[in-house]
Design a protein around this motif. Structure first.
Motif, PDB file in Angstrom:
ATOM      1  N   CYS A 163     -16.250  42.994   4.674  1.00 14.04           N
ATOM      2  CA  CYS A 163     -15.693  42.051   3.744  1.00 14.04           C
ATOM      3  C   CYS A 163     -14.078  42.344   3.323  1.00 14.04           C
ATOM      4  CB  CYS A 163     -16.698  42.178   2.418  1.00 14.04           C
ATOM      5  SG  CYS A 163     -16.523  43.786   1.805  1.00 14.04           S
ATOM      6  N   SER A 164     -13.672  41.544   2.886  1.00 15.99           N
ATOM      7  CA  SER A 164     -12.168  41.453   2.540  1.00 15.99           C
ATOM      8  C   SER A 164     -11.945  41.366   1.066  1.00 15.99           C
ATOM      9  CB  SER A 164     -11.362  40.536   3.308  1.00 15.99           C
ATOM     10  OG  SER A 164     -11.744  39.216   2.981  1.00 15.99           O
ATOM     11  N   PHE A 176     -21.183  46.619  -6.376  1.00 17.14           N
ATOM     12  CA  PHE A 176     -21.759  47.533  -5.299  1.00 17.14           C
ATOM     13  C   PHE A 176     -20.842  48.534  -5.045  1.00 17.14           C
ATOM     14  CE2 PHE A 176     -25.176  44.178  -3.524  1.00 17.14           C
ATOM     15  CZ  PHE A 176     -26.151  44.961  -4.404  1.00 17.14           C
ATOM     16  N   PHE A 177     -19.355  48.178  -4.780  1.00 17.38           N
ATOM     17  CA  PHE A 177     -18.333  49.133  -4.293  1.00 17.38           C
ATOM     18  C   PHE A 177     -17.445  49.504  -5.348  1.00 17.38           C
ATOM     19  CE2 PHE A 177     -19.800  46.576  -0.355  1.00 17.38           C
ATOM     20  CZ  PHE A 177     -20.100  47.556   0.360  1.00 17.38           C
ATOM     21  N   LYS A 217     -25.147  48.121  11.055  1.00 14.70           N
ATOM     22  CA  LYS A 217     -26.507  47.854  10.616  1.00 14.70           C
ATOM     23  C   LYS A 217     -27.143  49.027  10.454  1.00 14.70           C
ATOM     24  CE  LYS A 217     -28.884  44.192  12.416  1.00 14.70           C
ATOM     25  NZ  LYS A 217     -29.375  43.497  13.459  1.00 14.70           N
ATOM     26  N   GLY A 218     -27.696  49.227   9.472  1.00 16.85           N
ATOM     27  CA  GLY A 218     -28.668  50.372   9.156  1.00 16.85           C
ATOM     28  C   GLY A 218     -27.838  51.328   8.109  1.00 16.85           C
ATOM     29  N   ASP A 219     -26.615  51.202   8.079  1.00 18.57           N
ATOM     30  CA  ASP A 219     -25.931  52.017   6.819  1.00 18.57           C
ATOM     31  C   ASP A 219     -25.757  51.404   5.527  1.00 18.57           C
ATOM     32  OD1 ASP A 219     -23.763  50.455   6.938  1.00 18.57           O
ATOM     33  OD2 ASP A 219     -22.442  51.785   8.279  1.00 18.57           O
ATOM     34  N   THR A 236     -25.734  47.432   4.284  1.00 28.29           N
ATOM     35  CA  THR A 236     -26.916  46.946   3.279  1.00 28.29           C
ATOM     36  C   THR A 236     -26.337  46.193   2.014  1.00 28.29           C
ATOM     37  OG1 THR A 236     -28.427  48.576   3.990  1.00 28.29           O
ATOM     38  CG2 THR A 236     -28.993  47.631   2.002  1.00 28.29           C
ATOM     39  N   LYS A 237     -25.098  46.906   1.479  1.00 26.34           N
ATOM     40  CA  LYS A 237     -24.664  46.303   0.113  1.00 26.34           C
ATOM     41  C   LYS A 237     -24.037  44.918   0.612  1.00 26.34           C
ATOM     42  CE  LYS A 237     -23.441  50.743  -1.901  1.00 26.34           C
ATOM     43  NZ  LYS A 237     -22.327  51.619  -2.415  1.00 26.34           N
ATOM     44  N   ILE A 238     -23.163  45.032   1.551  1.00 30.99           N
ATOM     45  CA  ILE A 238     -22.455  43.574   2.002  1.00 30.99           C
ATOM     46  C   ILE A 238     -23.565  42.741   2.309  1.00 30.99           C
ATOM     47  CG2 ILE A 238     -21.181  42.246   3.548  1.00 30.99           C
ATOM     48  CD1 ILE A 238     -19.818  44.971   3.920  1.00 30.99           C
ATOM     49  N   PHE A 239     -24.753  42.901   2.831  1.00 37.29           N
ATOM     50  CA  PHE A 239     -25.844  41.765   3.406  1.00 37.29           C
ATOM     51  C   PHE A 239     -26.236  41.346   1.812  1.00 37.29           C
ATOM     52  CE2 PHE A 239     -30.325  41.149   4.058  1.00 37.29           C
ATOM     53  CZ  PHE A 239     -30.085  40.075   5.294  1.00 37.29           C
TER      54      PHE A 239
END
Length: 204
Positions: free
Chosen positions: A96-97, A149-150, A68-70, A74-77
């Motif tokens: 995430c997988s 995102f990734f 939380k906070g990184d 944030t991208k996963i959320f």
């Protein structure tokens, strides 16, 4: 007795045959405590995934892990559907997988990539349970948003997003999830999924 202790007892599974308590006590909460997960525990949890079985020992799984906070968190959320964001925001860790669609040795299709990623994910959940933590897997996310995102290559399929942390106060979950959060768990009878011929229950 605390509400959390009572909830763990309510959620504890029962079986008609001897099953490891670690398996019966694993469940997927939506309430997480603010307590952080240590680096050592995270290392242990994901080290356990390395030892899941996989076709030709390909180990096709990849996990992206955020606190939380990184930026990773944030991208996963932000890839989650709103109904999952409503409760997952309490989890100190989101991950995430992804499963690789081809074998690395020869580039041939691997039809078991996500199956084996699921095996690694189950191993993660059990190792987390052994450390007093809980996981909750989510299918409610936008796969293409997560991929973008990734910058995930097209050779990988998104599997699931996961929340990880210590069990929190069930009264803190959104109202529409509270009934499910507090209810006992149920499972199908073996006769519904263990067969000797199609739809013919095996004699166990």
């Amino acid at each position: 007795m605390s509400d959390i202790t009572a909830l763990e007892q309510t959620k504890h599974g029962t079986a008609d045959a001897p099953v490891l308590d670690l398996i019966l006590s694993r469940w997927s909460p939506r309430s997480f405590a603010e307590k952080p997960v240590s680096d050592a525990d995270l290392k242990t949890i994901f080290s356990a995934a390395a030892w899941a079985a996989s076709s030709y020992n390909e180990q096709p799984w990849r996990f992206l892990v955020g606190r939380k906070g990184d930026e990773t968190y944030t991208k996963i959320f932000n890839s989650l559907m709103p109904m999952n964001q409503a409760w997952a925001k309490s989890a100190p860790v989101l991950y995430c997988s992804f499963g690789k669609k081809t074998f690395s040795a020869n580039g041939q299709p691997n039809g078991y990539g996500l199956h084996d990623t699921g095996q690694a994910s189950a191993t993660i959940s059990l190792q987390a349970q052994a450390l007093g933590l809980h996981t909750h897997g989510m299918g409610g996310f936008d796969k293409e948003t997560l991929r973008a995102f990734f910058g995930v290559p097209t050779d990988f399929d998104a599997g699931a997003c996961w929340a990880l942390g210590y069990l929190g106060d069930p009264e803190n979950v959104p109202e529409n999830f509270k009934t499910a959060e507090l209810a006992p768990r149920t499972r199908k009878a073996l006769s519904e999924f263990v067969f000797s011929d199609w739809e013919k229950p095996a004699a166990l």
